[in-house]
Design a protein around this motif. Structure first.
Motif, short mmCIF file in Angstrom:
data_model
loop_
_atom_site.label_atom_id
_atom_site.label_comp_id
_atom_site.label_asym_id
_atom_site.label_seq_id
_atom_site.Cartn_x
_atom_site.Cartn_y
_atom_site.Cartn_z
N VAL A 77 -24.73 26.86 3.34
CA VAL A 77 -26.01 27.00 3.86
C VAL A 77 -26.71 28.20 2.85
N ASP A 78 -27.77 27.89 2.02
CA ASP A 78 -28.35 28.73 1.42
C ASP A 78 -27.78 29.34 0.43
N VAL A 79 -26.70 30.10 0.49
CA VAL A 79 -25.76 30.81 -0.47
C VAL A 79 -24.44 30.56 -0.14
N ILE B 229 -37.87 36.06 -1.96
CA ILE B 229 -37.57 34.94 -0.92
C ILE B 229 -38.34 35.46 0.33
N ARG B 230 -37.57 36.46 0.79
CA ARG B 230 -38.16 37.04 2.15
C ARG B 230 -39.64 37.11 2.12
N ALA B 231 -40.24 37.66 1.15
CA ALA B 231 -41.57 38.07 1.16
C ALA B 231 -42.43 36.66 1.05
N ALA B 232 -42.02 35.79 0.50
CA ALA B 232 -42.55 34.51 0.19
C ALA B 232 -42.48 33.69 1.64
N GLU B 233 -41.28 33.79 2.50
CA GLU B 233 -40.91 33.16 3.69
C GLU B 233 -42.19 33.81 4.56
N ALA B 234 -42.34 35.13 4.69
CA ALA B 234 -42.89 35.69 5.87
C ALA B 234 -44.54 35.37 5.66
N GLY C 87 -26.98 35.57 12.31
CA GLY C 87 -28.16 35.35 11.71
C GLY C 87 -28.85 34.12 11.89
N ASP C 88 -30.11 33.96 11.08
CA ASP C 88 -30.76 32.78 10.78
C ASP C 88 -30.00 31.95 9.97
N ASN C 89 -28.90 32.14 9.24
CA ASN C 89 -28.21 31.30 8.18
C ASN C 89 -27.29 30.46 9.17
N GLY C 90 -26.88 31.07 10.47
CA GLY C 90 -25.87 30.46 11.40
C GLY C 90 -27.01 29.53 12.34
N GLY C 91 -28.03 29.85 12.27
CA GLY C 91 -29.28 29.15 13.07
C GLY C 91 -29.36 27.79 12.15
N ASP C 92 -29.70 27.91 11.00
CA ASP C 92 -29.83 26.68 10.03
C ASP C 92 -28.48 25.79 10.40
N ALA C 93 -27.38 26.38 10.21
CA ALA C 93 -26.27 25.69 10.42
C ALA C 93 -25.79 24.83 11.62
N VAL D 166 -23.20 33.94 6.29
CA VAL D 166 -24.44 34.67 6.17
C VAL D 166 -25.01 34.03 4.88
N GLY D 167 -26.21 34.31 4.83
CA GLY D 167 -27.34 33.80 3.63
C GLY D 167 -27.89 35.11 2.95
N ILE D 168 -29.36 35.00 2.78
CA ILE D 168 -29.54 36.05 1.91
C ILE D 168 -29.85 37.42 2.76
N GLY D 169 -29.28 37.36 4.14
CA GLY D 169 -29.16 38.85 4.95
C GLY D 169 -27.91 39.22 4.75
N GLY D 170 -26.93 38.86 3.75
CA GLY D 170 -25.75 39.44 3.60
C GLY D 170 -26.02 40.71 2.79
N THR D 171 -24.96 41.64 3.12
CA THR D 171 -25.09 42.82 2.30
C THR D 171 -23.57 43.38 2.12
N GLY D 172 -23.25 43.48 0.67
CA GLY D 172 -22.07 44.17 0.48
C GLY D 172 -20.93 42.80 0.68
N ALA D 173 -19.44 43.48 0.49
CA ALA D 173 -18.29 42.31 0.73
C ALA D 173 -18.31 41.84 2.27
N LEU D 174 -18.00 40.75 2.57
CA LEU D 174 -17.81 40.36 3.87
C LEU D 174 -17.00 41.17 4.74
N1 LIG Z 1 -36.76 33.58 6.75
C1 LIG Z 1 -36.90 32.33 7.02
O1 LIG Z 1 -38.15 31.83 7.15
C2 LIG Z 1 -35.94 31.29 6.88
C3 LIG Z 1 -34.70 31.72 6.77
N2 LIG Z 1 -33.66 30.62 6.55
C4 LIG Z 1 -32.21 30.99 6.76
O2 LIG Z 1 -32.06 32.67 7.26
C5 LIG Z 1 -31.19 32.91 6.31
C6 LIG Z 1 -31.38 34.48 6.51
O3 LIG Z 1 -31.16 34.81 7.76
P1 LIG Z 1 -31.11 36.52 8.34
O4 LIG Z 1 -32.26 37.35 7.67
O5 LIG Z 1 -30.86 36.54 9.88
O6 LIG Z 1 -29.74 36.79 7.73
P2 LIG Z 1 -28.23 36.16 7.42
O7 LIG Z 1 -28.03 35.17 8.55
O8 LIG Z 1 -28.33 35.66 6.22
O9 LIG Z 1 -27.20 37.35 7.47
C7 LIG Z 1 -27.45 38.30 8.65
C8 LIG Z 1 -26.21 38.33 9.65
O10 LIG Z 1 -24.95 38.57 8.91
C9 LIG Z 1 -24.53 39.69 8.93
N3 LIG Z 1 -24.13 40.42 7.94
C10 LIG Z 1 -24.50 40.48 6.79
N4 LIG Z 1 -23.74 41.14 5.77
C11 LIG Z 1 -22.41 40.75 6.25
C12 LIG Z 1 -21.43 40.91 5.68
N5 LIG Z 1 -21.12 41.41 4.68
N6 LIG Z 1 -19.95 40.59 6.42
C13 LIG Z 1 -20.47 40.23 7.71
N7 LIG Z 1 -21.71 40.03 8.19
C14 LIG Z 1 -22.46 40.17 7.68
C15 LIG Z 1 -25.53 40.57 9.79
O11 LIG Z 1 -24.93 41.61 10.67
C16 LIG Z 1 -26.42 39.58 10.56
O12 LIG Z 1 -25.76 39.39 11.74
C17 LIG Z 1 -31.59 32.43 5.12
O13 LIG Z 1 -30.50 32.69 4.18
C18 LIG Z 1 -31.78 31.08 5.44
O14 LIG Z 1 -30.43 30.46 5.74
C19 LIG Z 1 -33.99 29.26 6.73
O15 LIG Z 1 -33.90 29.10 8.09
C20 LIG Z 1 -35.24 28.94 6.17
C21 LIG Z 1 -36.54 30.12 6.73
#
Ligand SMILES: NC(=O)C1=CN([C@@H]2O[C@H](COP(=O)(O)OP(=O)(O)OC[C@H]3O[C@@H](n4cnc5c(N)ncnc54)[C@H](O)[C@@H]3O)[C@@H](O)[C@H]2O)[C@@H](O)CC1
Ligand SMILES: [K+]
Length: 556
Positions: free
Chosen positions: A213-215, A10-15, A57-63, A184-192
């Motif tokens: 949001v997203d996941v 997804i990230r690659a496609a988004e980029a 992260g951006d997941n929070g931004g969407d929200a 967190v969305g697709i940027g999440g890693t491991g347990a919260l």
């Molecule tokens: N890339 C894009 O073009 C788009 C992204 N979008 C949104 O962006 C999201 C991805 O955004 P990001 O790459 O900023 O990543 P996320 O917002 O999903 O997560 C990153 C944040 O979560 C924290 N985090 C990661 N794992 C954690 C854990 N286990 N416990 C607690 N905190 C944790 C990180 O420290 C960082 O602050 C997508 O899921 C989607 O909601 C959408 O706006 C659509 C477009």
């Protein structure tokens, strides 16, 4: 065919897409779609109480942007800033729309018991907001992608521990109509980590409808893995394409209904990491007898199953093959199951086996089902050896799996092998704890296929089929009612019939899981009920194709 992807895909496609669009366009699309689904979940937006859990992260931004849209329509929106960072553009938009912002203690001038105050929050008292605005990074206007550090008043939040979640936030969650999970969305890693873990738990326990949001936060988007607390959503609004973790358990069970918002990613998506069949797909793959068909063309299934102790498994596996439409079923086994199979299935051609005897010359067979109720002693091993020495596809299930776990060399053959373990059986085959397999079903189905050089159908809460590099097939039919004795034997028979009809093991396994799920979806069911439901399930998918043949073909 539904398709699903890993986070990296997804990230690659988004980029690639983002490079062609003005900054912020994708988030704008995502937030717009999210707000529409939230509004639908609320019914009446005006005056409703919405809590946005905003991660850094951006997941929070969407929200936050979606929260702003709801606030603009009269919802009383309260954002809880949970991360060490905050999405500045989203935060600014929410404030402009009159949303309130609070830190984890519930502080920021709000009166949590009366979150309806409406757009007058003293945001200058929210530390994260202050520093976000003062940092000078990010756009601060419009729909920027930048997140900015928000340590606040000299105290750096430690994301590993985080501040405690205060009673104010708990009250907000208890009083909300809708919680938007943007942790967190697709940027999440491991347990919260904390404080996200506590917030996820509180959201799950609270009375509000939860839109993820997203996941759902805490679910690994690429695999469905859940390693700790995770949000339990009523609806998940996912952007661009489905993530594999939304289709496969344990993640799927946390996702609720999945709504896909198109953000224009389609042309940039690679081959999917996973797929899920629909009625139309199955109908197009299932063999349909034509005027030229005879029993051999429709496929002869051999069933080597049952023992003097376990006669029912033979009856059920044979039945699965008969009712799935095999041209002919041959059964080979010892005297006790022979008597049972003969009594129940007069259409089956039977070869009684003496103790220690292999299948020998049973006549023409196009695929074998080996293992249900077979036993694991020397007599069973002799049967397994002889079946696996044949040059036709073999499905190995149940006791057959125990035998091959102890005699791996049996799997070295040129014709295909389809194994159909549940997590316990796969744990013996891979020497990995069962709980680990249950938490990572997609990964271990793939690993079994790789390591053993077979097609793997991993049964369980989500059945998944893995073969080579092909997308993992995730089965979306069925229900927990299917977790009852004997249903696995039926599934083996159904898959055996499809193998014998000429489907490859990947398609045979995924179509069989689909039909088996349809046959057992309305519980409570016994294995016999599932067996009896198979012909109806076949007719149901075939009829669907009849209705919208053209549409189905286009969809493929
Ligand atoms: N890339 C894009 O073009 C788009 C992204 N979008 C949104 O962006 C999201 C991805 O955004 P990001 O790459 O900023 O990543 P996320 O917002 O999903 O997560 C990153 C944040 O979560 C924290 N985090 C990661 N794992 C954690 C854990 N286990 N416990 C607690 N905190 C944790 C990180 O420290 C960082 O602050 C997508 O899921 C989607 O909601 C959408 O706006 C659509 C477009
Ligand atoms: K989320």
């Amino acid at each position: 065919m539904l398709t699903a992807y890993t986070s990296d895909q997804i990230r690659a496609a988004e980029a690639a897409l983002m490079a062609k669009l003005p900054e912020g366009t994708l988030m704008e699309r995502a937030a717009a779609g999210l707000a529409v689904v939230c509004a639908g979940a609320l019914g009446t937006v005006y005056g409703s109480r919405v809590v946005v859990l905003a991660g850094g992260g951006d997941n929070g931004g969407d929200a936050l942007y979606a929260g702003a849209r709801l606030a603009a329509r009269g919802a009383r929106v309260h954002a809880v800033l949970a991360g060490a960072r905050v999405h500045e553009g989203g935060l600014a938009a929410l404030r402009r729309a009159g949303g309130r912002v609070t830190d984890l203690g519930g502080a920021a001038g709000e009166t949590p018991a009366d979150p309806a105050g409406g757009g007058t929050a003293d945001l200058a008292r929210d530390s994260a907001t202050d520093s976000a605005r003062g940092s000078g990074k990010g756009s601060g206007q419009g729909l920027g992608k930048g997140s900015v550090q928000g340590p606040g008043k000299g105290s750096v939040r430690d994301p590993a521990k985080g501040p405690a979640v205060g009673a104010g936030v708990r009250r907000l969650l208890d009083g909300a109509d809708l919680v938007v999970d943007g942790l967190v969305g697709i940027g999440g890693t491991g347990a919260l980590r904390e404080p996200y873990a506590t917030l996820a738990r509180l959201a799950a326990e609270g009375p509000a409808t939860v839109v993820a949001v997203d996941v759902p936060s805490g679910v690994d988007a690429s695999t469905g893995r859940v390693d700790g607390p995770a949000v339990r959503a009523d609806v998940t609004v996912t952007f661009g394409a489905r993530k594999i973790g939304l289709l496969a358990d344990p993640g799927a069970a946390r996702a609720g209904r999945v709504e896909l918002v198109d953000i224009g990613l389609g042309p940039y998506l690679p081959d999917p990491g996973a797929s899920a069949l629909t009625d139309a797909d199955v109908a197009l793959m299932l063999p349909r007898p034509g005027v030229e068909s005879d029993k051999y063309r429709r496929g002869v299934v051999g069933v080597a199953a049952g023992s003097h102790r376990y006669t029912g498994a033979a009856v059920l596996a044979v039945g699965g093959a008969v009712r799935a439409g095999a041209g002919m079923v041959r059964y080979a086994g010892p005297a006790e199951p022979v008597a049972q199979v003969r009594a129940r299935w007069p259409e089956v051609v039977i070869t009684p086996l003496e103790p220690g005897e292999g299948i020998g010359e049973v006549g023409r067979v196009q695929a074998w089902v080996l293992g249900p109720g077979l036993g694991t002693g020397p007599e069973a091993l002799a049967v397994a050896r002889s079946v696996l020495a044949s040059d036709v596809p073999v499905l190995v299930d149940a006791d057959g799996l125990t035998l091959v776990a102890e005699n791996r060399s049996l799997l070295r053959r040129s014709a295909p092998v389809l194994i159909t373990p549940h997590a316990g059986e796969l744990s013996r085959l891979l020497d990995v704890p069962r709980s680990r397999i249950e938490a990572r079903r997609v990964e271990y189905a793939r690993r079994a296929a790789d390591e053993l050089g077979v097609t793997t159908l991993l049964k369980g809460s989500t059945t998944v089929v893995a073969e080579d590099e092909r997308p993992v097939r995730i089965n979306l039919t069925g229900s927990s009612w299917l977790a009852t004795a004997g249903t696995g034997d039926v599934l083996a028979g159904v898959a055996g019939a499809l193998l014998a009809a000429g489907l490859g093991p990947y398609d045979a396994a995924s179509c069989a899981a689909y039909l088996h799920g349809l046959a057992g979806r309305n519980g409570p069911v016994s294995a016999w009920d599932v067996l009896s439901g198979v012909p109806g399930a076949v007719r149901e998918v075939m009829d669907r194709l009849g209705e919208d043949d053209g549409a189905a073909k286009l969809e493929r």
